[in-house]
Design an enzyme around this catalytic site. Structure first.
Site, PDB file in Angstrom:
ATOM      1  N   GLU A   1      13.107  18.669   3.735  1.00 48.23           N
ATOM      2  CA  GLU A   1      12.094  17.729   4.229  1.00 48.23           C
ATOM      3  C   GLU A   1      12.698  16.434   4.742  1.00 48.23           C
ATOM      4  O   GLU A   1      12.299  15.907   5.783  1.00 48.23           O
ATOM      5  CB  GLU A   1      11.062  17.435   3.141  1.00 48.23           C
ATOM      6  CG  GLU A   1      10.043  18.542   2.924  1.00 48.23           C
ATOM      7  CD  GLU A   1      10.549  19.728   2.108  1.00 48.23           C
ATOM      8  OE1 GLU A   1      11.701  19.677   1.618  1.00 48.23           O
ATOM      9  OE2 GLU A   1       9.801  20.709   1.945  1.00 48.23           O
TER      10      GLU A   1
ATOM     11  N   HIS B   1       0.685  20.462  -6.447  1.00 48.42           N
ATOM     12  CA  HIS B   1       0.238  20.863  -5.102  1.00 48.42           C
ATOM     13  C   HIS B   1      -1.137  20.329  -4.759  1.00 48.42           C
ATOM     14  O   HIS B   1      -1.821  20.894  -3.905  1.00 48.42           O
ATOM     15  CB  HIS B   1       0.218  22.391  -4.991  1.00 48.42           C
ATOM     16  CG  HIS B   1       1.510  22.996  -4.543  1.00 48.42           C
ATOM     17  ND1 HIS B   1       2.711  22.718  -5.115  1.00 48.42           N
ATOM     18  CD2 HIS B   1       1.803  23.877  -3.547  1.00 48.42           C
ATOM     19  CE1 HIS B   1       3.674  23.413  -4.515  1.00 48.42           C
ATOM     20  NE2 HIS B   1       3.147  24.114  -3.559  1.00 48.42           N
TER      21      HIS B   1
HETATM   22  C1  TPP Z   1       9.782  21.084  -1.435  1.00 43.45           C
HETATM   23  C2  TPP Z   1       8.920  22.200  -1.025  1.00 43.45           C
HETATM   24  N1  TPP Z   1       8.795  22.497   0.268  1.00 43.45           N
HETATM   25  C3  TPP Z   1       8.014  23.507   0.677  1.00 43.45           C
HETATM   26  C4  TPP Z   1       7.320  24.261  -0.233  1.00 43.45           C
HETATM   27  C5  TPP Z   1       6.438  25.421   0.237  1.00 43.45           C
HETATM   28  N2  TPP Z   1       7.065  26.685  -0.159  1.00 43.45           N
HETATM   29  C6  TPP Z   1       6.732  27.281  -1.297  1.00 43.45           C
HETATM   30  S1  TPP Z   1       7.679  28.620  -1.613  1.00 43.45           S
HETATM   31  C7  TPP Z   1       8.558  28.406  -0.201  1.00 43.45           C
HETATM   32  C8  TPP Z   1       9.685  29.331   0.116  1.00 43.45           C
HETATM   33  C9  TPP Z   1      10.752  29.299  -0.916  1.00 43.45           C
HETATM   34  O1  TPP Z   1      11.667  30.306  -0.675  1.00 43.45           O
HETATM   35  P1  TPP Z   1      12.772  30.727  -1.720  1.00 43.45           P
HETATM   36  O2  TPP Z   1      13.389  29.500  -2.321  1.00 43.45           O
HETATM   37  O3  TPP Z   1      13.689  31.657  -1.062  1.00 43.45           O
HETATM   38  O4  TPP Z   1      11.979  31.451  -2.902  1.00 43.45           O
HETATM   39  P2  TPP Z   1      11.121  32.771  -2.819  1.00 43.45           P
HETATM   40  O5  TPP Z   1       9.719  32.360  -2.550  1.00 43.45           O
HETATM   41  O6  TPP Z   1      11.687  33.639  -1.767  1.00 43.45           O
HETATM   42  O7  TPP Z   1      11.238  33.366  -4.174  1.00 43.45           O
HETATM   43  C10 TPP Z   1       8.094  27.314   0.511  1.00 43.45           C
HETATM   44  C11 TPP Z   1       8.594  26.882   1.806  1.00 43.45           C
HETATM   45  C12 TPP Z   1       7.429  23.895  -1.575  1.00 43.45           C
HETATM   46  N3  TPP Z   1       6.752  24.509  -2.515  1.00 43.45           N
HETATM   47  N4  TPP Z   1       8.244  22.878  -1.945  1.00 43.45           N
END
Ligand code: TPP
Ligand code: TPP
Ligand code: MG
Ligand code: MG
Lengths: 334, 328, 328, 334
Positions: free
Chosen positions: C62, C131
């Protein structure tokens, strides 16, 4: 399954590994159902396909160790031994839930099990894990803090800062990157210039290894060896587990960004399927063992759902409870 | 009880040292708290006395080490995290808001985060836009943390002790212009100061001036000036910015019926607005006129002395606002 | 002019698409704006139309991509940066406050940052503490940026266009519960909406209800309910949270003499406090009674529906507050 | 000085390099004096000892390129060709300063020279540089953005995020890490588990090199080669320049954390000293050339101080100017 790892696997251990994976799988399938029935609300991120990771790693931890996870942590909670009824009640938001229902699926806490969430901010749990480990080190407690996160988190600044702190201060943290290839809809090669997260970890002088995250035996072996090194005072360790989620990111995700073929291919390597097949082939387990585990899981889940259904809602009057610790005669700082 | 003259800086230093001596679980972590001695020299010498483990120099990683402080608090320690200045706390807000402030409630009361975060705040040293923030109001908005602003030497020493004894996260704002201030401090071992109530710094009957932190002295100066013209000000030092001690404010308003709030933060959506809103809600029928605010002008704080002075509350502006409210 | 029924989401989508078509310098950058189609599906299909360069999926960084948006704006582009939700903006605040908001003033007017940042905000979807933030008030505190909250479908489409034409950074808060809302939108090419004034959403003479964003509909519902009891509410949709349109508010107060402010942010040190303080300053002698606030209860927002509902402003609470102010 | 680099150095270039280094050195010495005289206030971070970095790198940039620097940026501003009078007036806070005096020593901006600060938040300039380069790439402008920062910044999350973005999107950025061994009072080995910042850069697949930051010829050569590659469309480049500040971190720093011996040792490698000696030995320059440069620097600085002294203060009425762009008939987005 790697030949190296088979040797040391007892029947009891095999039952435990498969039993937990089946429990998580069926539990989450139930959750998906309950989500459609609107019993579970908000976001729900299923772990289906990734079970080998939580299960394999947790087998290497002792009750004194700490766990920090993400919003995709129901599997971890169950593998850690949290009561399934409490986990399910938390998914419902009931007062009998792990967190009194306050957190829901993304925020399962259990102090008794040293299960520190459940964090909905990607990367947000990493510094916490560093701090828990720092506390252990300063208190000379020979404990490990295990921190799960996705490969998407590796792009966040907090990943970098946490790796550096853990390595610089030689803290007892086991970092487990569950690399399922996607952060929501963004494939790893579209978000990282270096797609090996392990290489990143190494750039902080953290020792680690790539692990087949679809193979619970491999995960367990890697975790045992890493935890051993950590307990031995060798500083943090890093596992990059290559895995895959069979479901969309969350219940809202139309999954427009993956090929059906890719998903199907990974499913053939599914951890429950793969391990069951191998255990039967090697005669470590029989089909009736597996059937028994399925039945046990079904019973446990029924029980968990009943518990959740029967659990009361937290009364509205308690809304403001636990924002601050209730006043009592406090011990002073000295 | 004897007293001695001491600076605000040394009062903080003493409180840190005693906390470290008194409780094994206490440690100080932050950028340059160790060999440098602290950006404002509050921790000078402590690394020599307590070692690198307990006086822990952190890399430039505000989010990382603040989060680590939260984790360490969960893990049984009593960390004092120093964020060098509030300006850099912008990099750590996620950890403070989404973890420190939230974990207790979100875990259904299982966890608590006995963490103290100290940071310097404010303008007045010609450090320009990025180094002159007063963001106390942002923190005061967030349930789950407590926020205090020691404006006096006694509070600088005493609030730290109380904060450390608190089971919840406490944020301490030390105004950067105060560190060199000198004053008398009673020689006592029992110096913990409460961190929830406001203090009447000057009692008076004509108008209530409400302030905190780095603006207290300016407000007192304004009150002294007004006294010469026969205007008798009551001055309230809020001390705690979260929670806010309504009772002390309203009791004063019941007496004076008029108020000016002095706050170095930018005017819009700041702490002064909150005090004004509370007065409107709780003491409306006591009021003889509108509540006035003296805040920073809504500009990034500029470097040159004359512009920095013009941008921030000063005794003359405070006095003028009081006169206007009083129509005198 | 014909009209058609459309969702808030599609209104945003249209505005994005037209901006991208109309100006080569415009691009959209953020997490999952591309192949995923946007967390709230506002940018679905755009990557197919405009390609990966202009619909730029960003890694989870971000601070990095918001800062890159600022840099790109300095470099001649017109970036629209999507921060998926306000909750994650905590990680980007340093860039927003210390660079986007500051560069123009700090450079003596040489630079400008024509950047638009969009983010979803608010509670109401059972997403729990981390959230469900409503931090509009934090942004509204900061000079150098503009902050808007389109509460209607027309504004969702029209404010984006105006924001893009603005030479300074504009932050757009889209309440997450609004995306599925449907409404009529006039078919016109000339749909830019001003981003500085408030709007009278309902005119009435007994009391003024002031709100914005996700609380507008709840406030309108409360007003409809009160109308049945013969209480005639004026409802003001602030629309712009920085600057705040004082004139519209005070004109209404001159007529109604009473006000309730409805704000999903936590009560203390939030936007509602600012409105209250301004009314106290500018319309004190018009007031027949204290200004009331209906805000979120000061707790991290819990997950269960009944607690989330209890924690946030609702029509019944708004109506009750209005009755109390009116003593009816 | 490395033999490789001598070859291509003309007398004119040598004069330019040394002239700029001397100018910066004397300018900053003057600033220290003016700080004591309270003409300059706030924080003042001297660049003395590190001149070879700004001077060597800037020689590789063209006027169209962009520069992003830190709070220790007076040297960079001068090397970039900003009028010394305006830089000095900015240090005073006068209206004739580069930023109308608003920013002071930490915030020198000059749009004409594409000099984008001056950033007092450690690491804060890195994402800006990425964005400037992104704008160039999207507009198909063959320009380079050069970003200076200290080794301390490498621990910040923004460093990590910026490296990744620049590498992932193959942006035309030249990252120049001025590794002077200390972040305020914290030595590098006490803040980074991996003390080679270059290794970090490489972990994002960014190409780079270690550079002797006390040797202006080496810096210039490294920068020329890096900028060449960037202009050639090869993506970002990274230089880790090993250097040293002869003075404390800022005028407030009692410098308790460094050994006198260490400082003395580095001073023997001082960039002005070293280059002058070499230039005379190789007969590229004569002592009278150097004396001439000193005299010119002295004149320039006198002139700059006079300009600053005579420059008016910005009137208080203008305080609120330039928070927002004045309203005029704006072009619309289309
Ligand atoms: C700081 C932040 N930015 C964006 C999000 C929205 N978001 C939730 S899960 C996610 C993807 C995360 O991917 P990963 O770390 O690979 O975990 P996975 O969901 O694949 O287990 C995003 C962008 C968030 N929760 N927190
Ligand atoms: C985010 C942030 N944290 C802390 C500071 C305080 N600070 C200013 S300079 C500095 C050291 C930076 O070291 P380095 O990046 O190596 O640059 P150098 O000063 O050595 O040139 C610190 C800690 C700051 N300005 N910004
Ligand atoms: Mg993933
Ligand atoms: Mg350095």
């Amino acid at each position: 399954m790697s030949a190296d790892n088979q040797v040391s696997l007892s029947r009891a251990e095999a039952m435990a590994l498969l039993g937990q994976m089946i429990l998580i799988r069926r539990f989450e399938e139930k959750c998906a159902e309950l989500y459609s029935a609107q019993k579970i609300r908000g976001f729900l991120h299923l772990y289906i396909g990734e079970e080998a990771n939580a299960v394999g790693v947790m087998r290497a931890l002792s009750p004194d160790d700490a766990v920090v996870a993400t919003y995709r942590e129901h599997g971890h909670a169950l593998a850690r031994g949290l009561p399934p009824g409490e986990v399910m009640a938390e998914m419902y938001g009931k007062a009998g839930g792990s967190s009194r229902g306050r957190g829901g699926s993304m925020h399962i806490f259990d102090k008794k099990h040293r299960f520190y969430g459940g964090n909905a901010i990607v990367g947000g749990g990493l510094p916490l894990a560093v701090g828990l480990a720092l506390a252990d080190k300063m208190q000379k407690l020979n404990r490990v803090t295990c921190c799960f996160f996705g490969e998407g988190a590796a792009a966040e600044g907090e990943f970098h800062e946490s790796m550096n702190l853990a390595a610089l201060w030689q803290l007892p943290v086991l970092f487990v990157c569950e690399n399922n290839g996607y952060a929501m809809g963004t494939g790893l090669s579209r978000s990282e210039s270096e797609t090996s997260i392990l290489q990143h970890a190494k750039s902080y002088r953290i020792t680690g290894q790539d692990v087949d995250g679809m193979d619970v035996v491999a995960v367990r072996a890697a975790a045992l060896s890493a935890v051993g090194a950590i307990r031995n005072g060798e500083g943090p360790r890093f596992l990059e587990n290559k895995t895959y989620r069979f479901r969309p990111h969350s219940m809202f995700d139309p999954d427009l960004y993956r090929q059906k073929r890719e998903i199907a291919l990974w499913k053939t390597r599914g951890p429950v399927l793969q391990f069951s097949k191998w255990a039967i082939e090697t005669q470590l387990l029989s089909q009736s063992d597996i059937d028994g585990l399925e039945e046990e899981a079904a019973r446990t889940i029924d029980e968990a759902v009943r518990y959740a259904e029967e659990s009361p809602w937290e009364p509205e009057e308690d809304l403001e409870r636990d924002v601050y610790t209730p006043r009592k005669v406090e011990e002073t700082a000295r | 009880m004897t007293a001695r003259t001491i600076t605000y800086r040394d009062a903080v230093h003493e409180a840190l040292r005693e906390a470290l001596r008194g409780d094994e679980r206490v440690f100080l972590m932050g950028e340059d708290v160790g060999y440098y001695g602290g950006a404002y020299a509050c921790s000078k010498g402590l690394i020599q006395e307590f070692g690198e483990e307990r006086i822990r120099d952190a890399p430039l990683s505000e989010s990382g080490f603040v989060g680590a402080g939260i984790g360490a608090a969960l893990g049984g320690m009593r960390p004092i995290v120093e964020i060098m200045t509030v300006n850099f706390s912008l990099l750590a807000l996620d950890q403070i808001v989404n973890n420190a402030a939230t974990l207790r409630h979100m875990s259904g009361g299982q966890l608590s985060v006995p963490l103290v975060i100290r940071m310097a705040t404010g303008a007045g040293r010609q450090l320009a836009a990025q180094h002159s923030h007063s963001l106390e109001c942002w923190f005061a908005h967030v349930p789950g943390i407590k926020v205090v602003a020691p404006a006096t030497i006694e509070d600088a020493r005493g609030m730290l002790r109380t904060a450390l004894a608190d089971p919840d996260p406490v944020i301490i704002f030390e105004h950067a212009t105060l560190y060199n201030e000198q004053g008398e401090l009673p020689e006592t071992d029992d110096y913990a100061m409460d961190i929830e109530s406001a203090r009447i710094s000057r009692s008076g009957g004509d108008i209530t001036l409400i302030t905190y932190g780095g603006s207290l002295q300016k407000t007192m100066a304004a009150a002294e000036g007004l006294a010469k013209d026969g205007i008798d000000c009551e001055v309230i030092d809020l001390r705690s910015l979260r929670p806010i001690d309504d009772a002390t404010i309203m009791a004063s308003l019941a007496k004076t019926h008029r108020a000016v709030i002095v706050d170095e933060g930018w005017r819009s959506v700041g702490l002064a607005a909150e005090i004004s809103a509370r007065i409107s809600e709780q003491a409306f029928f006591d009021l003889d006129g509108p509540v006035a605010r003296v805040c920073s002008v809504e500009v990034p704080i500029p470097y040159p002395r004359h512009l920095e002075t013009a941008a921030t509350p000063q005794p003359d502006k405070i006095a003028a606002a009081a006169r206007e409210v009083l129509r005198r």
